[in-house]
Design a protein around this motif. Sequence first.
Motif, short mmCIF file in Angstrom:
data_model
loop_
_atom_site.label_atom_id
_atom_site.label_comp_id
_atom_site.label_asym_id
_atom_site.label_seq_id
_atom_site.Cartn_x
_atom_site.Cartn_y
_atom_site.Cartn_z
N THR A 128 -3.60 -25.40 -18.08
CA THR A 128 -2.25 -25.56 -17.51
C THR A 128 -1.40 -24.32 -17.73
N TRP A 129 -1.51 -23.71 -18.90
CA TRP A 129 -0.73 -22.50 -19.16
C TRP A 129 -1.26 -21.32 -18.34
N LEU A 130 -2.58 -21.16 -18.29
CA LEU A 130 -3.15 -20.09 -17.47
C LEU A 130 -2.75 -20.25 -16.01
N ARG A 131 -2.78 -21.48 -15.52
CA ARG A 131 -2.39 -21.72 -14.12
C ARG A 131 -0.95 -21.28 -13.88
N GLU A 132 -0.05 -21.60 -14.82
CA GLU A 132 1.35 -21.19 -14.70
C GLU A 132 1.48 -19.67 -14.63
N ILE A 133 0.77 -18.99 -15.51
CA ILE A 133 0.82 -17.52 -15.56
C ILE A 133 0.32 -16.94 -14.24
N LEU A 134 -0.80 -17.45 -13.76
CA LEU A 134 -1.40 -16.94 -12.53
C LEU A 134 -0.55 -17.26 -11.30
N GLU A 135 0.02 -18.46 -11.25
CA GLU A 135 0.90 -18.83 -10.12
C GLU A 135 2.08 -17.86 -10.04
N HIS A 136 2.69 -17.59 -11.18
CA HIS A 136 3.83 -16.67 -11.21
C HIS A 136 3.41 -15.27 -10.76
N ALA A 137 2.25 -14.82 -11.22
CA ALA A 137 1.77 -13.48 -10.86
C ALA A 137 1.49 -13.35 -9.37
N VAL A 138 0.94 -14.40 -8.77
CA VAL A 138 0.67 -14.37 -7.33
C VAL A 138 1.98 -14.45 -6.54
N GLU A 139 2.89 -15.33 -6.98
CA GLU A 139 4.18 -15.49 -6.30
C GLU A 139 5.01 -14.21 -6.32
N THR A 140 4.98 -13.49 -7.43
CA THR A 140 5.79 -12.27 -7.56
C THR A 140 5.09 -11.04 -7.01
N GLY A 141 3.82 -11.17 -6.62
CA GLY A 141 3.08 -10.05 -6.08
C GLY A 141 2.41 -9.17 -7.13
N GLU A 142 2.49 -9.57 -8.41
CA GLU A 142 1.80 -8.79 -9.43
C GLU A 142 0.29 -8.85 -9.20
N PHE A 143 -0.21 -10.02 -8.81
CA PHE A 143 -1.61 -10.16 -8.44
C PHE A 143 -1.68 -10.29 -6.92
N HIS A 144 -2.76 -9.82 -6.37
CA HIS A 144 -2.94 -9.72 -4.92
C HIS A 144 -2.68 -11.08 -4.25
N PRO A 145 -1.85 -11.09 -3.21
CA PRO A 145 -1.52 -12.36 -2.55
C PRO A 145 -2.68 -13.00 -1.80
N GLY A 146 -3.76 -12.24 -1.57
CA GLY A 146 -4.92 -12.80 -0.89
C GLY A 146 -5.79 -13.65 -1.81
N CYS A 147 -5.48 -13.64 -3.10
CA CYS A 147 -6.24 -14.42 -4.07
C CYS A 147 -5.56 -15.76 -4.30
N THR A 148 -6.33 -16.82 -4.33
CA THR A 148 -5.74 -18.11 -4.64
C THR A 148 -5.69 -18.28 -6.16
N VAL A 149 -4.74 -19.07 -6.61
CA VAL A 149 -4.60 -19.34 -8.04
C VAL A 149 -5.87 -20.03 -8.55
N ASP A 150 -6.41 -20.96 -7.79
CA ASP A 150 -7.64 -21.65 -8.21
C ASP A 150 -8.79 -20.66 -8.40
N GLU A 151 -8.89 -19.71 -7.50
CA GLU A 151 -9.95 -18.71 -7.58
C GLU A 151 -9.78 -17.83 -8.82
#
Length: 195
Positions: A128-151
């Motif tokens: 749950t914590w990792l998912r939160e971190i990854l969701e925020h990173a994808v939403e803010t563009g820190e991680f590539h937007p073409g990647c899904t959080v689940d992936e």
Amino acid sequence: MPRKRSSTKSRIVKAAWNLFYKKGYDKTTVEDIIALSKTSKGTFYHYFKGKEALLNSISDLFDSKYEDLQSKIDPDLSAYDTLLYLNRELFHMIETSIDVNLIAFLYSSQLVTKDHRSLLDEQRLYFTWLREILEHAVETGEFHPGCTVDELLKIYAMYERSMIYDWALCRGTYSLSEYSGRLLPHVLDTFVHGI
């Protein structure tokens, strides 16, 4: 950030694994665990059928470490640096407080169990914590937007499991946290640039 939870069960798990590391599994008694966790026999048996049941609590121990880290982590760290920090702290705890033979046994038992595979339980604080971190990173563009959080979550968790497995397979002959510290940035770079 997930709410910090502290529980009697967590105290029992921490005490047990501390004793398993220091005294060995065979020499640790339920009475030792009760004394170190400052619980009663009734409380112990409320959570666990016996000492053997604690062998399936490795994921509880990992989540307990995450609970401790929640109050220590700098909230202004990037997701990239947060994941590096969490990995380093978890792996340092594993290599300095869990017997490598127990890790090997626990990981192998997850492969053959017909019961719940606790390492894959996405309700755990770890996920749950990792998912939160990854969701925020994808939403803010820190991680590539073409990647899904689940992936991303699957890749990160799989990376950590494989590192622990290999370390146990090699009988702990190298530093888990140092080796991962060299490899994890390459994984996280793919999160930034896209898979």
